[in-house]
Design a protein around this motif. Structure first.
Motif, PDB file in Angstrom:
ATOM      1  N   LEU A   1       0.208  -1.144   0.026  1.00 17.45           N
ATOM      2  CA  LEU A   1       0.082  -0.401   0.187  1.00 17.45           C
ATOM      3  C   LEU A   1       0.980   0.975  -0.072  1.00 17.45           C
ATOM      4  N   GLU A   2       0.067   2.408  -0.435  1.00 18.79           N
ATOM      5  CA  GLU A   2       1.018   3.628  -0.334  1.00 18.79           C
ATOM      6  C   GLU A   2      -0.064   4.750   0.257  1.00 18.79           C
ATOM      7  N   LEU A   3       0.092   5.980   0.887  1.00 14.29           N
ATOM      8  CA  LEU A   3      -0.672   6.267   1.366  1.00 14.29           C
ATOM      9  C   LEU A   3      -0.510   8.036   0.233  1.00 14.29           C
ATOM     10  N   ASP A   4      -2.237   8.287   0.442  1.00 13.65           N
ATOM     11  CA  ASP A   4      -2.614   9.902  -0.121  1.00 13.65           C
ATOM     12  C   ASP A   4      -2.272  10.324   0.925  1.00 13.65           C
ATOM     13  N   GLU A   5      -1.053  11.760   0.749  1.00 13.26           N
ATOM     14  CA  GLU A   5      -1.623  12.604   2.019  1.00 13.26           C
ATOM     15  C   GLU A   5      -2.492  13.346   1.628  1.00 13.26           C
ATOM     16  N   GLU A   6      -3.020  13.469   0.616  1.00 11.59           N
ATOM     17  CA  GLU A   6      -4.145  14.471   0.508  1.00 11.59           C
ATOM     18  C   GLU A   6      -5.177  14.115   0.649  1.00 11.59           C
ATOM     19  N   SER A   7      -6.039  12.875   0.513  1.00  9.14           N
ATOM     20  CA  SER A   7      -6.887  12.270   0.830  1.00  9.14           C
ATOM     21  C   SER A   7      -6.586  11.843   2.315  1.00  9.14           C
ATOM     22  N   GLY A   8      -5.385  10.804   2.763  1.00 10.64           N
ATOM     23  CA  GLY A   8      -5.032  10.188   3.913  1.00 10.64           C
ATOM     24  C   GLY A   8      -5.687   8.910   4.031  1.00 10.64           C
ATOM     25  N   ARG A   9      -6.198   8.646   2.663  1.00  7.33           N
ATOM     26  CA  ARG A   9      -6.247   6.786   2.512  1.00  7.33           C
ATOM     27  C   ARG A   9      -4.929   6.143   1.677  1.00  7.33           C
ATOM     28  N   TRP A  10      -5.048   5.167   1.872  1.00  5.16           N
ATOM     29  CA  TRP A  10      -4.149   4.169   1.325  1.00  5.16           C
ATOM     30  C   TRP A  10      -4.135   3.861  -0.037  1.00  5.16           C
ATOM     31  N   HIS A  11      -3.998   3.742  -1.313  1.00  9.09           N
ATOM     32  CA  HIS A  11      -4.060   2.771  -2.521  1.00  9.09           C
ATOM     33  C   HIS A  11      -2.800   1.423  -2.309  1.00  9.09           C
ATOM     34  N   ALA A  12      -3.919   1.128  -3.218  1.00  6.42           N
ATOM     35  CA  ALA A  12      -2.833  -0.335  -4.037  1.00  6.42           C
ATOM     36  C   ALA A  12      -2.201   0.218  -4.744  1.00  6.42           C
ATOM     37  N   MET A  13      -0.472   0.313  -3.995  1.00  5.84           N
ATOM     38  CA  MET A  13       1.070  -0.179  -5.189  1.00  5.84           C
ATOM     39  C   MET A  13       0.503  -0.443  -6.480  1.00  5.84           C
ATOM     40  N   HIS A  14      -0.151  -1.455  -6.731  1.00  8.98           N
ATOM     41  CA  HIS A  14      -0.428  -2.068  -8.244  1.00  8.98           C
ATOM     42  C   HIS A  14      -1.410  -2.145  -8.336  1.00  8.98           C
ATOM     43  N   HIS A  15      -2.175  -3.077  -7.707  1.00  9.45           N
ATOM     44  CA  HIS A  15      -3.749  -3.598  -7.879  1.00  9.45           C
ATOM     45  C   HIS A  15      -4.554  -3.882  -6.670  1.00  9.45           C
ATOM     46  N   PRO A  16      -5.974  -3.816  -6.643  1.00  5.22           N
ATOM     47  CA  PRO A  16      -6.083  -4.292  -5.246  1.00  5.22           C
ATOM     48  C   PRO A  16      -6.388  -5.920  -5.490  1.00  5.22           C
ATOM     49  N   PHE A  17      -5.909  -6.566  -6.246  1.00  2.00           N
ATOM     50  CA  PHE A  17      -5.916  -7.579  -5.946  1.00  2.00           C
ATOM     51  C   PHE A  17      -4.718  -8.240  -5.742  1.00  2.00           C
ATOM     52  N   THR A  18      -3.366  -7.597  -5.038  1.00  2.00           N
ATOM     53  CA  THR A  18      -2.219  -8.219  -5.330  1.00  2.00           C
ATOM     54  C   THR A  18      -1.745  -9.322  -3.594  1.00  2.00           C
ATOM     55  N   SER A  19      -1.285 -10.084  -3.622  1.00  4.44           N
ATOM     56  CA  SER A  19      -2.145 -10.737  -1.956  1.00  4.44           C
ATOM     57  C   SER A  19      -0.166 -10.125  -1.427  1.00  4.44           C
ATOM     58  N   PRO A  20      -0.693 -10.051  -0.155  1.00  4.15           N
ATOM     59  CA  PRO A  20       0.163  -9.545   1.057  1.00  4.15           C
ATOM     60  C   PRO A  20       1.148 -10.309   0.999  1.00  4.15           C
ATOM     61  N   LYS A  21       2.455 -10.459   1.814  1.00  2.84           N
ATOM     62  CA  LYS A  21       3.483 -11.272   1.997  1.00  2.84           C
ATOM     63  C   LYS A  21       2.519 -12.137   2.861  1.00  2.84           C
ATOM     64  N   PRO A  22       2.168 -13.234   3.004  1.00  2.70           N
ATOM     65  CA  PRO A  22       1.385 -14.309   4.002  1.00  2.70           C
ATOM     66  C   PRO A  22       2.256 -13.400   5.289  1.00  2.70           C
ATOM     67  N   GLU A  23       3.692 -13.621   5.462  1.00  2.57           N
ATOM     68  CA  GLU A  23       4.884 -13.595   6.776  1.00  2.57           C
ATOM     69  C   GLU A  23       3.987 -11.542   7.439  1.00  2.57           C
ATOM     70  N   ASP A  24       3.778 -11.508   6.433  1.00  2.00           N
ATOM     71  CA  ASP A  24       3.306  -9.369   6.570  1.00  2.00           C
ATOM     72  C   ASP A  24       1.847  -9.030   6.938  1.00  2.00           C
ATOM     73  N   MET A  25       0.815 -10.379   6.960  1.00  2.00           N
ATOM     74  CA  MET A  25      -0.618 -10.267   6.744  1.00  2.00           C
ATOM     75  C   MET A  25      -1.052  -9.494   8.097  1.00  2.00           C
ATOM     76  N   GLU A  26      -0.468 -10.127   9.405  1.00  2.00           N
ATOM     77  CA  GLU A  26      -0.763  -9.216  10.801  1.00  2.00           C
ATOM     78  C   GLU A  26      -0.206  -7.872  11.069  1.00  2.00           C
ATOM     79  N   LEU A  27       0.706  -7.613   9.919  1.00  2.99           N
ATOM     80  CA  LEU A  27       1.102  -5.882  10.327  1.00  2.99           C
ATOM     81  C   LEU A  27      -0.213  -4.976   9.646  1.00  2.99           C
ATOM     82  N   LEU A  28      -0.815  -5.221   8.773  1.00  3.92           N
ATOM     83  CA  LEU A  28      -1.701  -4.556   8.014  1.00  3.92           C
ATOM     84  C   LEU A  28      -2.962  -3.976   8.651  1.00  3.92           C
ATOM     85  N   ALA A  29      -3.184  -4.546  10.493  1.00  2.15           N
ATOM     86  CA  ALA A  29      -4.155  -4.157  11.018  1.00  2.15           C
ATOM     87  C   ALA A  29      -3.024  -3.580  12.259  1.00  2.15           C
TER      88      ALA A  29
END
Length: 583
Positions: free
Chosen positions: A432-460
């Motif tokens: 994800l990358e943060l849009d500073e104007e809207s304060g929203r996260w956006h997918a760096m590639h697209h919304p269907f990209t899988s996170p690294k399994p070992e990083d899943m807990e960091l989403l929250a």
């Protein structure tokens, strides 16, 4: 038959053969009693001879009326050429013409149909069908065909199946504006042209196709530049039951195959570089590794002195340009002006000359002694005869500026050899990358990209630190392909939509068909798409893609040859239930 042979295949072995040729008049040379005409087609040039003493009078006189780009058919005998031309394949022979038919006359072309033409880009774009007759453009299109065929053969041999997907689809957010198409039969509703076949290739995996590819046209309504067109072509691929390593191996193999098949170049296993390393070392995520000039961070050795510009900067970073200590003050000032242009945006630049005697001469000598500057040289890897260039400021912005300078210096120093190919994989992108104007996260590639399994807990807890199961292939400083392992279960996809700020209703409205498909046994899958236009241009030794596209658009997205886009008539608008208001 209009021809028995083409204009590039006749040679000395055909002498005394009766032949029929057809093509365009390249040029003619009238010597009074003899007239030579160069006849051209896609395959080459053959010289025609009209001889007052040996040709029919009507044929001889007709030859004198020929203009450039006339289309003619000739019959005659292959004879040995007295003044041979070693620069063309047919240079040992010519055709003594006995019959000729003018198939079509031609107006005088607006520019010369030669390799080195007198036509500017605008006029050649307007008359693109004439420009294609020139060898540089014709050969570029033939080269593109060769690359596309090599891709098809390679993937087909690996049991990939080519499947066409629709062009009239649903508008979904994929990062750029959609081109939209009004539906006459569904009032007030619109199709979108695909930015990529992303969701369809995932659905093909759900459908059990296992290995899919398509050389497909894609569309993005965005601002243009030399290497971007509103419609472009992807080599689009997807595989089921794979992990990242499987995909990297397959498409590294494809790229290695193309380099060998098309360029005759053997490349060993491609290096891999993390996104973080690429940004820290080269300032961008598609580094050109044909040359050095890696970044050296100078905070530890340049701050806490008396130079306030560096002391107040988040980042002080430099590169060592090889052999540039001989730059004059005028050349250095020109580079400083270059980095201060709005396109780069630096406020200034510090330099250090690494003299041959081991001493240093700097624009900040009064703040730093020789020992200090020697530390800078150590960090940047500068040697005697090199020049160190230093920028400072906000970290991300400064790295981007120095990256631009690095590429500019490499171009000026001749380090970007188009005959040299340096591919690599860039991996571990942020999810994800943060849009500073809207304060929203956006997918760096697209919304269907899988996170690294070992990083899943960091989403929250720390979304910005989550790495994507994504990868880009970079060739000579250009991203030529990218992809990811996809999300293949509904729960994870819903979670991703949540962190991207979609409500359940929005996610359902945009991607309900995909979410439904995931409930029917979607396999683990992933893929990659190459940009065919850019890949072909790089393999062809060019920086821009236009000459490798038959009918490209200009920088305003216009086709000046057919004058598109254009206004449509009121009846069509009425049928589409559209009211155009240009106020």
């Amino acid at each position: 038959m209009y021809r028995s042979h083409n204009c590039g295949e006749l040679n000395a072995s055909h002498i005394n053969t009766e032949v029929t040729l057809a093509g365009w008049v390249q040029k003619s040379r009238d010597k009074g009693f003899m007239n030579w005409v160069d006849l051209r087609d896609r395959y080459g040039i053959t010289q025609l001879l009209f001889d007052e003493s040996r040709s029919e009078k009507t044929v001889f006189e007709l030859a004198k009326t020929l203009g450039r780009e006339f289309v003619v058919q000739v019959k005659g005998t292959v004879i040995e050429r007295e003044a041979k031309n070693k620069n063309i394949a047919t240079g040992e022979i010519e055709i003594l013409v006995t019959e000729m038919t003018i198939l079509n006359a031609s107006l005088t072309p607006p520019f010369t149909i030669e390799d080195e033409t007198d036509g500017g880009e605008d006029i050649r774009m307007k008359y693109r069908y004439l420009d294609i007759r020139r060898n540089p453009v014709k050969n570029s299109l033939l080269f593109r065909h060769k690359v596309a065929q090599a891709v098809r053969n390679y993937l087909s041999n690996l049991d990939f199946c080519e499947v066409e997907t629709p062009y009239l689809i649903k508008s979904t957010p994929e990062g750029a504006r959609d081109f939209v198409v009004p539906s006459r039969m569904n009032e007030g509703q619109f199709y979108a042209l695909p930015q990529s076949p992303q969701t369809f290739k995932q659905l093909l995996m759900v459908g059990g196709m296992d290995k899919y590819f398509q050389i497909v046209k894609c569309f993005r309504d965005e601002d243009l530049r030399a290497d971007r067109q509103p419609e472009f072509t992807q080599i689009d691929c997807e595989m089921a039951f794979v992990e990242q390593e499987d995909i990297l191996n397959v498409f590294e193999g494809l790229t290695r195959h193309l380099l060998k098949e098309i360029k005759g170049i053997e490349v060993e296993k491609f290096p891999r570089m993390t996104y973080d390393h690429a940004m820290k070392t080269y300032g961008n995520d598609k580094p050109d590794i044909r040359f050095g000039m890696e970044f050296g961070e100078l905070n530890a050795v340049a701050q806490n002195k008396e130079f306030s510009v560096f002391n107040s900067a988040e980042l002080v970073v430099a590169i060592a340009a090889p052999g540039c200590a001989t730059f004059t003050r005028k050349e250095i000032d020109a580079l400083i002006d270059w980095v201060k242009r709005p396109q780069v945006g630096a406020s200034g630049m510090v330099y250090v000359k690494c003299e041959e005697d081991g001493s240093f001469k700097s624009s900040v000598d009064k703040f730093y002694d020789q020992n200090d500057l020697a530390e800078w040289a150590k960090v940047t890897g500068a040697k005697a005869g090199d020049m160190i260039f230093v920028l400072s400021g906000p970290a991300d912005k400064t790295r981007t500026q120095l990256s631009a300078l690095r590429m500019e210096l490499a171009t000026r120093l001749g380090l970007r050899n188009p005959a040299e190919f340096a591919p690599l994989w860039v991996v571990d992108f942020p999810l994800l990358e943060l849009d500073e104007e809207s304060g929203r996260w956006h997918a760096m590639h697209h919304p269907f990209t899988s996170p690294k399994p070992e990083d899943m807990e960091l989403l929250a807890t720390n979304p910005g630190k989550v790495r994507a199961n994504a990868y880009d292939m970079v060739l000579n400083g250009n991203e030529i392909g990218g992809g990811s392992i996809r999300i293949h279960d509904k729960a994870t996809q819903q979670l991703m939509f949540k962190y991207l700020g979609f409500t359940e209703e929005e996610a359902r409205n945009q991607f309900g068909f995909l979410m439904d498909a995931f409930q029917f046994g979607a396999p683990p899958h992933g893929g990659l798409a190459f940009g065919l236009d850019r890949l072909v241009a790089i393999l062809g030794g060019q920086e821009t893609i236009r000459d490798f596209i038959a009918f490209p658009k200009n920088n305003s997205g216009r086709d000046v040859m057919i004058d598109a886009p254009s206004v449509i008539d009121d009846l069509q608008l009425k049928e589409l239930h559209i009211n155009v208001n240009l106020k």
